[in-house]
Design an enzyme around this catalytic site. Structure first.
Site, PDB file in Angstrom:
ATOM      1  N   SER A 121     -30.749 -43.455  41.590  1.00  0.00           N
ATOM      2  CA  SER A 121     -31.149 -42.483  42.603  1.00  0.00           C
ATOM      3  C   SER A 121     -29.928 -41.659  42.996  1.00  0.00           C
ATOM      4  O   SER A 121     -28.907 -42.226  43.404  1.00  0.00           O
ATOM      5  CB  SER A 121     -31.718 -43.221  43.825  1.00  0.00           C
ATOM      6  OG  SER A 121     -31.583 -42.429  45.001  1.00  0.00           O
ATOM      7  N   LYS A 174     -38.482 -64.845  39.686  1.00  0.00           N
ATOM      8  CA  LYS A 174     -38.730 -66.285  39.554  1.00  0.00           C
ATOM      9  C   LYS A 174     -39.544 -66.650  38.315  1.00  0.00           C
ATOM     10  O   LYS A 174     -39.441 -67.763  37.807  1.00  0.00           O
ATOM     11  CB  LYS A 174     -39.452 -66.824  40.799  1.00  0.00           C
ATOM     12  CG  LYS A 174     -38.621 -66.840  42.071  1.00  0.00           C
ATOM     13  CD  LYS A 174     -37.843 -68.102  42.226  1.00  0.00           C
ATOM     14  CE  LYS A 174     -37.169 -68.315  43.562  1.00  0.00           C
ATOM     15  NZ  LYS A 174     -36.971 -67.206  44.451  1.00  0.00           N
ATOM     16  N   SER A 196     -41.185 -71.589  49.256  1.00  0.00           N
ATOM     17  CA  SER A 196     -41.673 -70.714  50.314  1.00  0.00           C
ATOM     18  C   SER A 196     -42.467 -69.561  49.721  1.00  0.00           C
ATOM     19  O   SER A 196     -42.934 -68.706  50.434  1.00  0.00           O
ATOM     20  CB  SER A 196     -40.495 -70.170  51.126  1.00  0.00           C
ATOM     21  OG  SER A 196     -39.678 -69.389  50.286  1.00  0.00           O
ATOM     22  N   GLN A 206     -45.385 -68.987  42.945  1.00  0.00           N
ATOM     23  CA  GLN A 206     -46.159 -68.068  42.105  1.00  0.00           C
ATOM     24  C   GLN A 206     -45.636 -68.040  40.679  1.00  0.00           C
ATOM     25  O   GLN A 206     -46.409 -67.938  39.729  1.00  0.00           O
ATOM     26  CB  GLN A 206     -46.085 -66.651  42.671  1.00  0.00           C
ATOM     27  CG  GLN A 206     -46.910 -66.490  43.923  1.00  0.00           C
ATOM     28  CD  GLN A 206     -46.747 -65.077  44.463  1.00  0.00           C
ATOM     29  OE1 GLN A 206     -47.200 -64.114  43.855  1.00  0.00           O
ATOM     30  NE2 GLN A 206     -46.079 -64.953  45.574  1.00  0.00           N
ATOM     31  N   GLU A 249     -26.285 -63.402  51.116  1.00  0.00           N
ATOM     32  CA  GLU A 249     -27.282 -64.201  51.833  1.00  0.00           C
ATOM     33  C   GLU A 249     -27.421 -63.704  53.264  1.00  0.00           C
ATOM     34  O   GLU A 249     -26.591 -62.936  53.748  1.00  0.00           O
ATOM     35  CB  GLU A 249     -26.934 -65.694  51.773  1.00  0.00           C
ATOM     36  CG  GLU A 249     -25.650 -66.042  52.479  1.00  0.00           C
ATOM     37  CD  GLU A 249     -25.256 -67.499  52.293  1.00  0.00           C
ATOM     38  OE1 GLU A 249     -26.069 -68.315  51.848  1.00  0.00           O
ATOM     39  OE2 GLU A 249     -24.101 -67.809  52.614  1.00  0.00           O
ATOM     40  N   GLY A 252     -28.221 -67.587  57.759  1.00  0.00           N
ATOM     41  CA  GLY A 252     -28.209 -68.752  56.869  1.00  0.00           C
ATOM     42  C   GLY A 252     -27.089 -68.633  55.858  1.00  0.00           C
ATOM     43  O   GLY A 252     -27.322 -68.532  54.661  1.00  0.00           O
ATOM     44  N   ASP A 275     -24.982 -70.643  54.550  1.00  0.00           N
ATOM     45  CA  ASP A 275     -24.502 -71.926  54.011  1.00  0.00           C
ATOM     46  C   ASP A 275     -23.715 -71.750  52.722  1.00  0.00           C
ATOM     47  O   ASP A 275     -22.726 -72.443  52.483  1.00  0.00           O
ATOM     48  CB  ASP A 275     -25.682 -72.873  53.769  1.00  0.00           C
ATOM     49  CG  ASP A 275     -26.660 -72.313  52.775  1.00  0.00           C
ATOM     50  OD1 ASP A 275     -27.379 -71.358  53.145  1.00  0.00           O
ATOM     51  OD2 ASP A 275     -26.704 -72.786  51.628  1.00  0.00           O
ATOM     52  N   LYS A 283     -39.162 -44.884  46.600  1.00  0.00           N
ATOM     53  CA  LYS A 283     -40.603 -45.086  46.342  1.00  0.00           C
ATOM     54  C   LYS A 283     -40.907 -46.468  45.781  1.00  0.00           C
ATOM     55  O   LYS A 283     -41.790 -46.630  44.933  1.00  0.00           O
ATOM     56  CB  LYS A 283     -41.177 -44.006  45.390  1.00  0.00           C
ATOM     57  CG  LYS A 283     -40.674 -42.594  45.629  1.00  0.00           C
ATOM     58  CD  LYS A 283     -40.945 -42.098  47.035  1.00  0.00           C
ATOM     59  CE  LYS A 283     -40.210 -40.808  47.308  1.00  0.00           C
ATOM     60  NZ  LYS A 283     -40.209 -40.475  48.754  1.00  0.00           N
ATOM     61  N   SER A 297     -34.486 -58.361  43.840  1.00  0.00           N
ATOM     62  CA  SER A 297     -35.041 -59.632  43.359  1.00  0.00           C
ATOM     63  C   SER A 297     -36.557 -59.760  43.417  1.00  0.00           C
ATOM     64  O   SER A 297     -37.128 -60.515  42.645  1.00  0.00           O
ATOM     65  CB  SER A 297     -34.390 -60.790  44.118  1.00  0.00           C
ATOM     66  OG  SER A 297     -34.586 -60.641  45.507  1.00  0.00           O
ATOM     67  N   ASN A 343     -42.643 -59.053  46.940  1.00  0.00           N
ATOM     68  CA  ASN A 343     -43.844 -59.653  47.521  1.00  0.00           C
ATOM     69  C   ASN A 343     -43.766 -59.731  49.041  1.00  0.00           C
ATOM     70  O   ASN A 343     -43.089 -60.589  49.599  1.00  0.00           O
ATOM     71  CB  ASN A 343     -44.052 -61.054  46.938  1.00  0.00           C
ATOM     72  CG  ASN A 343     -44.459 -60.986  45.480  1.00  0.00           C
ATOM     73  OD1 ASN A 343     -45.088 -60.021  45.051  1.00  0.00           O
ATOM     74  ND2 ASN A 343     -44.087 -61.985  44.720  1.00  0.00           N
TER      75      ASN A 343
HETATM   76  C1  LIG Z   1     -36.110 -67.019  45.392  1.00  0.00           C
HETATM   77  C2  LIG Z   1     -35.709 -65.652  45.733  1.00  0.00           C
HETATM   78  C3  LIG Z   1     -34.378 -65.330  46.005  1.00  0.00           C
HETATM   79  C4  LIG Z   1     -33.279 -66.377  46.009  1.00  0.00           C
HETATM   80  O1  LIG Z   1     -33.135 -66.940  44.736  1.00  0.00           O
HETATM   81  P1  LIG Z   1     -32.290 -68.290  44.524  1.00  0.00           P
HETATM   82  O2  LIG Z   1     -32.345 -68.526  43.069  1.00  0.00           O
HETATM   83  O3  LIG Z   1     -32.933 -69.362  45.339  1.00  0.00           O
HETATM   84  O4  LIG Z   1     -30.934 -67.989  45.030  1.00  0.00           O
HETATM   85  C5  LIG Z   1     -34.063 -64.021  46.269  1.00  0.00           C
HETATM   86  N1  LIG Z   1     -35.013 -63.066  46.302  1.00  0.00           N
HETATM   87  C6  LIG Z   1     -36.310 -63.331  46.056  1.00  0.00           C
HETATM   88  C7  LIG Z   1     -37.294 -62.238  46.112  1.00  0.00           C
HETATM   89  C8  LIG Z   1     -36.696 -64.634  45.758  1.00  0.00           C
HETATM   90  O5  LIG Z   1     -37.971 -64.892  45.505  1.00  0.00           O
END
Ligand SMILES: *Cc1c(COP(=O)(O)O)cnc(C)c1O
Length: 321
Positions: free
Chosen positions: A31, A56, A81, A86, A207, A211, A213, A276, A307, A310
């Site tokens: 972009s 995932k 979570s 999925q 992160e 959180g 960690d 978009k 990543s 959803n």
């Molecule tokens: C699971 C997930 C993450 C984090 O991934 P990890 O492998 O647990 O570090 C980040 N973004 C999305 C959209 C995820 O589903």
């Protein structure tokens, strides 16, 4: 603890071959507006366009493909979570493996519905009161199921690493790569691929501030456990890194940044308005951190792993309004 055998670039390559034809090669988008604001060249690897809406699926399909025929027949169980659920559910459906998924009571409705839609059996639990790992082990032992962890597994890590492999093979070497970070499966896989394909690239995990960690663990040199953090980044509400992911991150990652929920919302809006695309809060971590540290990356080529996408549309509307 016995010596861990960590996944290597060869494992990422093998995963790429195994998942080819089942997993989307997601687009890399750019972009001009984003580049101007940032002051460098950004390459967004859009895993929000992956099957089931997040990266995932890569790790899930790789891990399930590698099970023995006995394990496949008996079935698998996972706790998540949302997106790992999925991913496992869809991969299990495609590979004809029965799947049971443990999901928290407060998991986004869209993620629960999608998991059930892929044919998995969903069992709910209270994530603030019950230990999902203990619950999962009990069910697995009772029913002979194989546990597929969300991030701390070599085959999951190798599968997730194919996202960075595709990105670098498409756009060439990078100066920096930003990766969203929960339990660190995505970050460790991407770090393994990036160290091989773009050796001089700086690799950063990101992160939520609530959180942090992984940041604490990275700086202290040992895995730090925290309470379930309250953040809109529901995919990064993990309490600790895994043994595999920590071992990889410790050696291959340059630093770990944190961002606030406000920064995530700001990028969600930018993604929607200017680019978009719909990105879930967790998926905004990488871009938010890159922007916050842009002074260090002027004129550089920077990869952003987007990543996932959803998010309930009502929740999305609430967050961006
Ligand atoms: C699971 C997930 C993450 C984090 O991934 P990890 O492998 O647990 O570090 C980040 N973004 C999305 C959209 C995820 O589903």
């Amino acid at each position: 603890m016995s010596e861990l055998i960590l996944p290597t670039y060869q494992d990422v390559e093998a995963a790429a071959q195994r998942i080819a034809g089942f997993v989307h090669k997601t687009p890399v988008i750019t972009s001009t507006t984003a580049n101007k604001e940032f002051g460098g060249e950004l390459f967004f690897k859009c895993e929000n366009f992956q099957r089931m809406g997040a990266f995932k699926f890569r790790g899930a399909f790789n891990a399930l493909s590698l099970l023995s025929s006995e394990q496949k027949k008996a079935g698998v169980i996972a706790f998540s979570s949302g997106n790992h659920a999925q991913g496992i559910a869809l991969a299990a459906q495609l590979l004809h493996i029965p799947a049971t998924i443990l999901m928290p009571n407060d998991a986004p409705a869209v993620k629960v519905a999608a998991t059930q839609g892929y044919g998995a059996t969903v069992i709910r639990f209270d994530r603030y009161k019950e230990d999902r790992e203990v619950l999962c082990q009990q069910l697995a032992a009772q029913q002979g199921l194989t546990i597929i962890p969300p991030y701390d597994h070599p085959d999951i890590i190798a599968g997730q690493g194919t996202a960075a492999k595709e990105l670098i093979e498409e756009v060439g070497e990078l100066d920096a790569l930003f990766v969203c970070l929960g339990g660190g499966g995505l970050l460790s896989g991407c770090a393994i691929a990036t160290r091989k394909l773009s050796p001089n690239c700086q690799i950063y995990g990101v992160e939520p501030l609530a959180g942090n960690d992984a940041q604490q663990s990275f700086r202290r040199g040992e895995i730090v456990h925290i309470d379930t953090p309250k953040t809109i980044a529901d995919g990064a509400q993990t309490q600790h890194l895994g043994n595999y992911t920590f071992a990889v991150i410790k050696n291959k990652v340059d630093d770990i940044f944190t961002v606030t929920d406000e920064q995530l919302i700001d990028r969600m809006k930018f993604y929607a308005e200017r680019m978009k695309i719909i990105v879930e809060p967790t998926g905004c971590l990488s871009y938010a951190a890159a922007l916050a540290h842009k002074e260090q990356f002027q004129g550089k080529r920077v990869g952003i792993i987007v990543s996932g996408g959803n998010v309930d549309i009502q929740h999305f509307a609430q967050l961006v309004s």
